[in-house]
Scaffold this active site. Structure first.
Site, PDB file in Angstrom:
ATOM      1  N   LYS A  44       0.835  -1.190   0.000  1.00 11.86           N
ATOM      2  CA  LYS A  44       0.000   0.000   0.000  1.00 11.86           C
ATOM      3  C   LYS A  44       0.879   1.253   0.000  1.00 11.86           C
ATOM      4  CE  LYS A  44      -3.782  -1.883   2.880  1.00 11.86           C
ATOM      5  NZ  LYS A  44      -4.928  -1.668   1.988  1.00 11.86           N
ATOM      6  N   ASP A  65      -7.957  -2.692  10.505  1.00 12.89           N
ATOM      7  CA  ASP A  65      -8.328  -3.765   9.586  1.00 12.89           C
ATOM      8  C   ASP A  65      -8.727  -5.043  10.327  1.00 12.89           C
ATOM      9  OD1 ASP A  65      -8.875  -4.257   6.937  1.00 12.89           O
ATOM     10  OD2 ASP A  65      -6.928  -5.149   6.505  1.00 12.89           O
ATOM     11  N   ASP A  70      -3.035  -7.585  -1.551  1.00 16.98           N
ATOM     12  CA  ASP A  70      -3.752  -6.661  -0.685  1.00 16.98           C
ATOM     13  C   ASP A  70      -5.228  -7.043  -0.547  1.00 16.98           C
ATOM     14  OD1 ASP A  70      -4.022  -4.512   1.003  1.00 16.98           O
ATOM     15  OD2 ASP A  70      -4.285  -3.033  -0.595  1.00 16.98           O
ATOM     16  N   GLU A  76      -6.312  -9.702   1.007  1.00 13.18           N
ATOM     17  CA  GLU A  76      -6.006 -10.838   1.869  1.00 13.18           C
ATOM     18  C   GLU A  76      -7.135 -11.179   2.838  1.00 13.18           C
ATOM     19  OE1 GLU A  76      -6.128  -7.837   4.611  1.00 13.18           O
ATOM     20  OE2 GLU A  76      -5.181  -7.752   2.637  1.00 13.18           O
ATOM     21  N   ARG A  98     -10.336 -11.566   2.436  1.00 16.79           N
ATOM     22  CA  ARG A  98     -11.258 -12.612   1.969  1.00 16.79           C
ATOM     23  C   ARG A  98     -10.593 -13.993   2.008  1.00 16.79           C
ATOM     24  NH1 ARG A  98     -11.976  -9.495  -3.517  1.00 16.79           N
ATOM     25  NH2 ARG A  98     -11.557  -7.875  -1.973  1.00 16.79           N
TER      26      ARG A  98
END
Length: 466
Positions: A245, A256, A315, A317, A319
């Site tokens: 990112k 997150d 990015d 990740e 799921r």
């Protein structure tokens, strides 16, 4: 975790009145008040504007009471927790609500009052308002306190920075919760994840330092009643992995794990209220780090249930770790499975930070969530599991693609991806939450915030037949 229930005063407290009035109520109310009250309000220009608070002095120089404006009736849906927002403006002491509040408005007022007492004080002193409220007789004060405590847990977990809230610390928070309510808890961590067949959780988290090793946390509670399974994304920090990112995009990545924080807060509410159900909470806790063992774009991974996934963006990740947890959830019958995750930026583009979008095929459950959100002042919005987009997550080289190209319908394709692991015939809903209050609002200071938990809690009696 702060004890928000200390914002309530005893029922027999000598409390001052807090009149809660709309413009239509103001004239009649003033007619019953001493002349000096009307004069004071006139000088202040008070017209019951939404959120406006005026402390009214007595003739002897003390405090006669206070008045809070609700705003025009047609505008009130634009404002939440106005009574809670007034708390910081009131002098120390005990207060009681006065005015024509129906039971729903009284419940919102009481909850907002407690939530307005939240302050994150782990690293710097954060004083909370000293004013206390006598709970309105129309509300269940114990229930309100239990809901506020669950929300405070969620906020504390999200607000804690990643150096103090990694996978191990998230496990510790879950263990503390389990101990407090007599729940069972098991944890599978590190390389043991491979032996236990959690390959995606292990792969996403394996590049982190050993003391931040990935893990699957499972908590169970309750012996009888319908089965409810909550699955929360616990990515304790997300660098983006090798698809790194930009720095500006990492600024809020401590949040997150907001899905995990929210399901733990909801679990606390359920257990404190002793709901007659069997609860199972699954949290895949990882750090998506950059290292020599990081997974790569182009890798093809095999999930717990045997499905293969092509990695087109490291990015995406969240799921992946949820896929293994949902596959585990599907191995036991559940009357309702709900996943919660800070999953996609597309959801924020679609509905902004204030709404929690959710996906559900069952119209009855979806209607119950929407009604629960309205009643609990926890707004949610239904989004579609749009079947024609299934082909977007099928790359051909593997069963599934974790990051379809093109950028369209990102929240929907992520939800469709998760649904593939939830189990055929399972009553399933997925919430793509933000978990963050970008600007302070009544009873919601800037920072971590729960979304969707109160809506789900309000819906459970109807959905599960409690």
């Amino acid at each position: 975790m702060p004890d928000l229930s200390d914002g309530f005063a005893p029922a027999d407290a000598d409390a001052r009145p807090l009149w809660v009035l709309g413009p239509d109520d103001l004239k009649a109310w003033r007619a019953d008040q001493p002349a000096h009250v009307g004069n004071w309000l006139d000088k202040a220009g008070f017209a019951a504007q939404a959120g406006r608070v005026i402390v009214v002095p007595s003739k002897t120089g003390g405090v006669h009471g206070a008045v809070l404006g609700l705003g025009e009736a047609g505008q009130r849906d634009r404002h939440r927790f106005l009574v809670g927002g007034a708390r910081a403006s009131l002098p120390e002491g005990d207060w009681q609500l006065a005015g024509n509040l129906d039971p729903d408005a009284a419940a919102e007022a009481a909850l907002g009052w407690l939530l307005a007492g939240y302050a994150f004080g782990r690293y710097a002193k954060a004083p909370s308002p000293a004013a206390r409220l006598v709970p309105p007789t129309a509300v269940d004060a114990d229930r309100i306190a239990a809901i506020a405590a669950g929300e405070a847990l969620t906020r504390d977990l999200i607000n804690t920075p990643a150096n103090d809230m990694g996978p191990a610390e998230l496990e510790s928070a879950a263990r503390d919760l389990a101990t407090a309510f007599g729940a069972g808890i098991t944890v599978t961590a590190g390389d043991a994840l491979k032996d236990a067949n959690f390959p995606l959780i292990h792969t996403v988290g394996r590049a982190a330092a050993p003391h931040r090793a990935p893990r699957l946390i499972e908590m169970t509670w309750g012996d009888t009643g319908p089965r409810l399974t909550l699955v929360g994304k616990g990515v304790c920090f997300d660098t983006g992995g090798l698809n790194l990112k930009p720095g500006a995009s990492m600024g809020l990545m401590k949040k997150d794990m907001g899905g995990a924080a929210t399901v733990l807060g909801l679990a606390r509410m359920i257990m404190a209220l002793k709901l007659p159900l069997r609860l199972r909470v699954l949290v895949p806790a990882v750090e998506n780090a950059v290292g020599s063992d990081a997974f790569r774009p182009g890798d093809i991974l095999t999930a717990r249930d045997g499905k293969t996934v092509e990695i087109n963006n490291t990015d995406a990740e969240g799921r992946l770790v949820l896929a293994d947890a949902l596959a585990l959830a599907a191995e036991e019958a559940s009357d309702l499975t709900v996943s919660m995750a800070t999953l996609t930026g597309a959801a924020r583009v679609a509905v902004g930070p204030d709404l929690a979008p959710f996906f559900c095929d069952d119209d009855g459950i979806a209607a119950a969530f929407a009604a629960g959100g309205a009643a609990a002042r926890d707004p949610v919005w239904r989004m579609p599991f749009w079947a024609p987009y299934e082909q977007m997550i099928e790359p051909g080289i593997a069963d599934l693609d974790n990051a379809p190209k093109g950028g369209f319908a990102g929240a929907i394709t992520a939800a469709l991806f998760l649904r593939r692991f939830a189990g055929d015939g399972t009553r399933y809903a997925h919430f793509d939450i933000y978990g963050w209050q970008p600007q302070s609002a009544p009873a919601r200071p800037k920072g971590g915030v729960g979304q969707g938990a109160r809506a789900i809690l309000a819906a459970l009696p109807g959905v599960l037949g409690l």
